[in-house]
Design an enzyme around this catalytic site. Structure first.
Site, mmCIF file in Angstrom:
data_model
loop_
_atom_site.group_PDB
_atom_site.id
_atom_site.type_symbol
_atom_site.label_atom_id
_atom_site.label_comp_id
_atom_site.label_asym_id
_atom_site.label_seq_id
_atom_site.Cartn_x
_atom_site.Cartn_y
_atom_site.Cartn_z
ATOM 1 N N ALA A 111 16.505 -37.601 -18.930
ATOM 2 C CA ALA A 111 17.497 -37.039 -18.010
ATOM 3 C C ALA A 111 16.901 -35.765 -17.424
ATOM 4 C CB ALA A 111 18.783 -36.727 -18.776
ATOM 5 N N GLY A 144 16.375 -40.366 -21.955
ATOM 6 C CA GLY A 144 17.080 -41.310 -21.079
ATOM 7 C C GLY A 144 16.139 -42.318 -20.447
ATOM 8 N N GLU A 160 15.820 -44.977 -22.879
ATOM 9 C CA GLU A 160 17.113 -45.667 -22.957
ATOM 10 C C GLU A 160 17.265 -46.652 -21.790
ATOM 11 O OE1 GLU A 160 19.228 -41.848 -23.526
ATOM 12 O OE2 GLU A 160 20.349 -42.914 -25.070
ATOM 13 N N GLU A 177 15.560 -36.124 -27.848
ATOM 14 C CA GLU A 177 16.733 -35.309 -27.549
ATOM 15 C C GLU A 177 17.048 -34.281 -28.642
ATOM 16 O OE1 GLU A 177 16.423 -38.527 -27.071
ATOM 17 O OE2 GLU A 177 17.491 -39.198 -25.285
ATOM 18 N N MET A 203 -8.659 -14.446 -40.756
ATOM 19 C CA MET A 203 -8.297 -14.603 -39.337
ATOM 20 C C MET A 203 -9.438 -15.227 -38.549
ATOM 21 S SD MET A 203 -5.232 -13.932 -38.911
ATOM 22 C CE MET A 203 -5.047 -13.863 -37.134
ATOM 23 N N VAL A 205 -12.483 -8.275 -36.871
ATOM 24 C CA VAL A 205 -12.982 -7.478 -38.003
ATOM 25 C C VAL A 205 -11.880 -6.546 -38.490
ATOM 26 C CG1 VAL A 205 -15.334 -7.601 -37.123
ATOM 27 C CG2 VAL A 205 -13.918 -5.620 -36.570
ATOM 28 N N GLU A 213 -9.209 -3.816 -39.337
ATOM 29 C CA GLU A 213 -8.270 -3.207 -38.380
ATOM 30 C C GLU A 213 -8.483 -1.700 -38.334
ATOM 31 O OE1 GLU A 213 -6.694 -4.968 -36.389
ATOM 32 O OE2 GLU A 213 -5.154 -3.730 -35.531
ATOM 33 N N SER A 261 -4.130 -6.218 -34.081
ATOM 34 C CA SER A 261 -2.661 -6.288 -34.087
ATOM 35 C C SER A 261 -2.050 -5.055 -33.455
ATOM 36 C CB SER A 261 -2.150 -6.392 -35.528
ATOM 37 O OG SER A 261 -2.687 -7.517 -36.150
ATOM 38 N N ASN A 283 5.003 -7.230 -32.874
ATOM 39 C CA ASN A 283 4.965 -6.269 -33.982
ATOM 40 C C ASN A 283 5.706 -4.979 -33.651
ATOM 41 O OD1 ASN A 283 3.634 -7.983 -35.674
ATOM 42 N ND2 ASN A 283 1.587 -7.151 -35.263
ATOM 43 N N TYR A 326 7.896 -18.550 -31.878
ATOM 44 C CA TYR A 326 6.606 -19.175 -32.216
ATOM 45 C C TYR A 326 5.758 -18.313 -33.133
ATOM 46 C CZ TYR A 326 7.383 -22.964 -28.964
ATOM 47 O OH TYR A 326 7.898 -24.075 -28.339
HETATM 48 N N1 T1G Z 1 13.969 -32.582 -16.853
HETATM 49 C C1 T1G Z 1 13.617 -31.670 -15.941
HETATM 50 N N2 T1G Z 1 12.359 -31.149 -15.834
HETATM 51 C C2 T1G Z 1 11.445 -31.592 -16.702
HETATM 52 C C3 T1G Z 1 11.747 -32.543 -17.706
HETATM 53 C C4 T1G Z 1 13.079 -33.043 -17.755
HETATM 54 N N3 T1G Z 1 13.446 -33.967 -18.642
HETATM 55 N N4 T1G Z 1 10.609 -32.762 -18.419
HETATM 56 C C5 T1G Z 1 9.657 -31.991 -17.881
HETATM 57 N N5 T1G Z 1 10.147 -31.285 -16.865
HETATM 58 C C6 T1G Z 1 9.404 -30.342 -16.012
HETATM 59 C C7 T1G Z 1 8.873 -29.170 -16.800
HETATM 60 O O1 T1G Z 1 9.857 -28.158 -16.891
HETATM 61 C C8 T1G Z 1 7.691 -28.749 -15.946
HETATM 62 O O2 T1G Z 1 8.228 -28.042 -14.833
HETATM 63 C C9 T1G Z 1 7.164 -30.084 -15.414
HETATM 64 O O3 T1G Z 1 8.252 -31.022 -15.531
HETATM 65 C C10 T1G Z 1 5.982 -30.619 -16.200
HETATM 66 O O4 T1G Z 1 6.411 -30.622 -17.568
HETATM 67 C C11 T1G Z 1 20.629 -38.972 -21.746
HETATM 68 C C12 T1G Z 1 20.233 -36.468 -22.437
HETATM 69 C C13 T1G Z 1 7.314 -35.330 -20.204
HETATM 70 C C14 T1G Z 1 5.873 -34.899 -22.214
HETATM 71 O O5 T1G Z 1 13.042 -34.112 -23.711
HETATM 72 O O6 T1G Z 1 8.463 -33.541 -23.184
HETATM 73 O O7 T1G Z 1 17.144 -37.658 -21.664
HETATM 74 O O8 T1G Z 1 7.057 -25.846 -15.276
HETATM 75 O O9 T1G Z 1 4.740 -28.904 -18.331
HETATM 76 O O10 T1G Z 1 2.913 -31.031 -20.645
HETATM 77 O O11 T1G Z 1 19.733 -39.396 -23.837
HETATM 78 O O12 T1G Z 1 7.579 -32.444 -20.008
HETATM 79 O O13 T1G Z 1 6.071 -27.526 -13.698
HETATM 80 O O14 T1G Z 1 8.210 -26.313 -13.092
HETATM 81 O O15 T1G Z 1 6.047 -30.281 -19.993
HETATM 82 O O16 T1G Z 1 2.575 -33.036 -19.093
HETATM 83 C C15 T1G Z 1 14.802 -36.001 -22.865
HETATM 84 C C16 T1G Z 1 10.954 -33.362 -21.946
HETATM 85 C C17 T1G Z 1 15.715 -35.230 -21.973
HETATM 86 C C18 T1G Z 1 11.252 -34.810 -22.328
HETATM 87 C C19 T1G Z 1 5.284 -33.943 -19.995
HETATM 88 N N6 T1G Z 1 13.429 -35.881 -22.416
HETATM 89 N N7 T1G Z 1 9.663 -33.243 -21.291
HETATM 90 O O17 T1G Z 1 4.578 -32.872 -20.585
HETATM 91 O O18 T1G Z 1 4.271 -31.351 -18.568
HETATM 92 S S1 T1G Z 1 17.376 -35.284 -22.519
HETATM 93 C C20 T1G Z 1 12.642 -34.892 -22.886
HETATM 94 C C21 T1G Z 1 8.509 -33.310 -22.000
HETATM 95 C C22 T1G Z 1 17.826 -36.908 -22.272
HETATM 96 C C23 T1G Z 1 19.413 -38.759 -22.611
HETATM 97 C C24 T1G Z 1 19.132 -37.344 -22.886
HETATM 98 C C25 T1G Z 1 7.245 -33.066 -21.219
HETATM 99 C C26 T1G Z 1 6.442 -34.334 -20.919
HETATM 100 P P1 T1G Z 1 7.334 -26.844 -14.172
HETATM 101 P P2 T1G Z 1 5.360 -30.193 -18.700
HETATM 102 P P3 T1G Z 1 3.475 -32.071 -19.741
#
Ligand code: T1G
Length: 699
Positions: free
Chosen positions: A62, A101, A104, A124, A304, A380, A382, A409, A480, A638
């Site tokens: 989504a 999605g 899905e 999700e 380190m 090395v 600190e 650091s 820090n 992180y």
């Molecule tokens: N929606 C909107 N923007 C998205 C997006 C998303 N789902 N996923 C990525 N982007 C944007 C991201 O912010 C970045 O933007 C650019 O795309 C490249 O992403 C109903 C409710 C697919 C593995 O959780 O894991 O579906 O910074 O830098 O390293 O059940 O993006 O360039 O402006 O991460 O190659 C579930 C989330 C949603 C997948 C690619 N889906 N995305 O990684 O590129 S909830 C996710 C990722 C849902 C349903 C439910 C990764 C990627 P910008 P990136 P990448």
């Protein structure tokens, strides 16, 4: 259709193509376009329809940016009802990452085909959500309850092969995906293949399945302590076995909506975008190209330096690891080999992988071996004088343009840079211990650090799997510097009457990975003690903030390394045990300063520590040390075990309310030491204006 979705009839097969870069997210235009294409497919004389995507990936979920905005029809659930009921064969052609999605949608198709490099998953839960479009109902019907539990509660992706073995994908192909999908569609159509709907598959939940769900509930109550989505996922999976498909879909929908409105999901979605935003340096011109880093020199083969060497070696980058003597550097190599041996024993790495990593590391005791490296990272002792000597020597040896970075650091990058003839090539790259595990990298910009050097350090951090955050120069950089205020309040709560167990339990129940006093025992109380020995009484500050730690160290209690500190540690299990001896030392230290213990509530402990963090974070923001509030959140989630489901210290007070947070700060200013509770003017201004932290950028 529309710009995001096209439909084309190719003989007996219709092809729906989604083109919504960068990840083909299911934004409104994509949902509406697919709906229209399905309507066209139902009306024409095709026998099947293939759903595929342009660009680098199948639908990746989504559109997260749409959450929280007014819903636009068709919703994804509505679209999937139309897809589920489609009167013709539907085939999903998957490449890249079919996630959330997106997967899905694929699960709702009758058949699924993927290239062998594709991955599928339901991540999700990492956003504090759950699959809200039938994923918790179709997955168990296709792959069984145990597989569905693992896939959905972990949120981790599966390879195409693995998914095929679980019957989540029907066919894995190599090469031209669309051609393979078209021939598969024709084969199915000619073979009168059934309209196989996952929604119509039976699901008999066994006693073992129920036990597994319950056991997982208990396990996740510990592993994802305090998080709501994992528990709600298990509710949906239980419903899959106890309700009809439609009833269970309604259960899933209501659980999804509960997640969507949960502050934990808002925080986790904030972190998703915060991590990506951190990589963007607003002050850098867009066309700045990082320079290539193929060979890295690391000075110092200690904990380190060795951990940093592992990061580069694992990224396939050559490392020359240097220490003062062959023995010292060999000891570092042995430590690295020991770390890898543990990973192999735990099945995390293979012997071949480790051999490859070790082959990337060359030991040396001569700086002259660094003449051709592209980047040096100094790790090395600190001490500023020592570091300045090291950088002066590196400056005389390393090739022109080589970047010289310090893992310090606290020390001043500007003073270190002044020891060289190339201050523009000097900056900080602050790793967090253990460097081969912790994902955070603070890239510290000196006054003279050039744009290219900053861009290269940020890109190098990403290449070795770190989340890089840019910090300006101040004592302690971002993390820090804030930590000192957090630690101060922990020490004062101890002095005022709370026990180590109460303070740590309060913070751990709130979500911190580890309480502050347990962290002190882990790091070693003697480190702070030695640092204070270098300071004057005035420099040490309020004795209430360190007298207990001093008395513990003077009693030989350095923390885990000596078997006891604030706690006693079981020599076998290293379990953290309350220790009456420590409590006596604490009481005696209170007496030395005339402190009469009082009851302190857990709420006061949590508020003092989290607001002290955010107040200093606001100062860091208004001084321009951090680019944006979300960068500070990335640093803490992180690098310091701050709970992601709280979104980081700055998101946390934004979610709580800036005005309410400032009000609480004012209470501390009037009831505690006012010197410790001077409120950042940025917070005062935002509380007055009603503006948010998220949009704040220093002029
Ligand atoms: N929606 C909107 N923007 C998205 C997006 C998303 N789902 N996923 C990525 N982007 C944007 C991201 O912010 C970045 O933007 C650019 O795309 C490249 O992403 C109903 C409710 C697919 C593995 O959780 O894991 O579906 O910074 O830098 O390293 O059940 O993006 O360039 O402006 O991460 O190659 C579930 C989330 C949603 C997948 C690619 N889906 N995305 O990684 O590129 S909830 C996710 C990722 C849902 C349903 C439910 C990764 C990627 P910008 P990136 P990448």
């Amino acid at each position: 259709m529309n710009d995001a979705v096209s439909y084309e009839q190719q003989g007996a097969v219709g092809v729906i193509t989604v083109a919504n870069p960068p990840v083909n997210a299911l934004s409104h235009s994509v949902r509406a376009g697919i709906a229209e294409a399905l309507t066209a497919s139902a009306a024409d004389d095709t026998q099947a329809v293939v759903l595929c995507c342009d660009g680098r990936t199948f639908i990746a979920g989504a559109d997260i940016t749409e959450f929280g905005k007014p819903p636009q029809s068709p919703s994804l659930p509505d679209l999937l009802v139309q897809l589920d009921q489609h009167p013709k064969l539907t085939i999903a052609a998957i490449h890249g990452t079919a996630l959330g999605g997106g997967f899905e949608v694929a699960l709702t198709c009758n058949y699924r085909l993927a290239v062998n490099t594709a991955k599928v998953g339901l991540p999700e839960v990492k956003l504090g959500l759950l699959p809200g479009a039938g994923g918790t109902q179709r997955t168990p019907r296709l792959a069984g309850i145990p597989a569905a539990i693992e896939l959905i509660t972990s949120g981790n992706p599966l390879s195409a092969e693995k998914a095929a073995s679980m019957k989540l994908i029907d066919r894995v192909v190599d090469g031209d995906l669309l051609a393979a999908a078209m021939s598969y569609a024709e084969e199915l159509a000619q073979g009168d293949a059934p309209l196989r709907r996952a929604s119509a598959l039976p699901l008999d939940i066994s006693g073992e399945d129920r036990q597994l769900i319950e056991a997982t509930r208990q396990r996740l109550n510990k592993k994802t302590r305090g998080e709501h989505a994992p528990q709600r996922i298990l509710d949906c999976l239980l419903a899959a076995g106890e309700q009809s498909f439609d009833e269970a879909l309604a259960t899933e929908r209501s659980q999804f909506m509960a997640c969507l409105s949960d502050p934990q999901s808002a925080a986790l979605r904030h972190m998703f975008f915060a991590e990506r935003a951190a990589a963007k340096i607003d002050s850098l011109p867009r066309n700045i190209e990082p320079t290539a880093v193929h060979h890295v020199g690391i000075i110092g083969a200690g904990t380190m330096g060795g951990g940093i060497a592992m990061c580069f070696a694992q990224a396939g980058i050559r490392v020359t690891l240097v220490d003062m003597s062959d023995e010292a550097v060999q000891a570092g190599i042995d430590k690295i080999a020991g770390n890898y041996a543990i990973s192999v024993k735990r099945g995390r790495l293979s012997e071949d992988q480790v051999a490859g990593f070790m082959a990337n590391i060359t030991p040396s005791s001569r700086y002259s071996d660094l003449a051709e490296v592209d980047l040096v990272i100094e790790a090395v002792f600190e001490n500023l004088a020592v570091k300045k000597e090291v950088f002066a020597e590196l400056d005389s040896i390393c090739k022109p343009g080589a970047i010289l970075a310090s893992n310090t650091s606290y020390q001043s990058i500007d003073e270190i840079a002044a020891a060289t003839s190339r201050p523009e090539s000097v900056l900080g790259m602050h790793f967090f211990s253990p460097a081969n595990v912790m994902k955070l990298l603070e890239v510290v910009q000196g006054a003279a650090s050039s744009e290219s050097v900053i861009a290269t350090a940020m890109a190098t951090g990403k290449k070795i799997g770190k989340v890089s955050v840019l910090s300006g120069m101040c004592y302690g950089f971002i993390g820090n510097r804030m930590l000192r205020h957090y630690g101060r309040e922990a020490a004062l709560c101890l002095m005022e009457g709370a026990s180590p167990r109460q303070i740590d339990s309060a913070m751990e129940h709130w979500g911190m990975a580890m309480g502050p006093l347990a962290v002190g025992d882990l790091a070693g109380l003697d480190i702070g003690y030695k640092a204070r020995e270098q300071l004057s009484e005035a420099q040490k500050g309020d004795p209430k903030t360190y007298i207990i730690a001093d008395r513990l160290v003077e009693a030989g209690r350095f923390g885990q390394k000596s078997g006891a500190g604030y706690y006693r540690y079981d020599p076998e299990t290293r379990a953290r045990l309350d220790d009456p001896v420590a409590l006596e030392i604490i009481d005696a230290a209170r007496g030395e300063l005339g402190m009469v213990p009082r009851d302190i509530s857990d709420e006061e402990i949590v508020d003092r520590l989290t607001l002290a963090l955010a107040n200093e974070g606001a100062r860091i923001l208004e001084e321009g040390i951090a680019q944006r509030a979300s960068d500070i959140d990335v640093v803490y989630c992180y690098g310091y075990g701050f709970p992601r489901f709280r979104g980081g210290p700055m998101h946390n007070i934004e979610a709580r309310g800036i005005a309410e947070s400032v009000q609480r700060l004012r209470e501390f200013q009037s009831t505690l030491d006012p010197d410790n509770w001077q409120i950042a003017s940025l917070l005062e201004d935002l509380a007055a204006s009603g503006a948010g932290l998220a949009d704040y950028r220093r002029d």
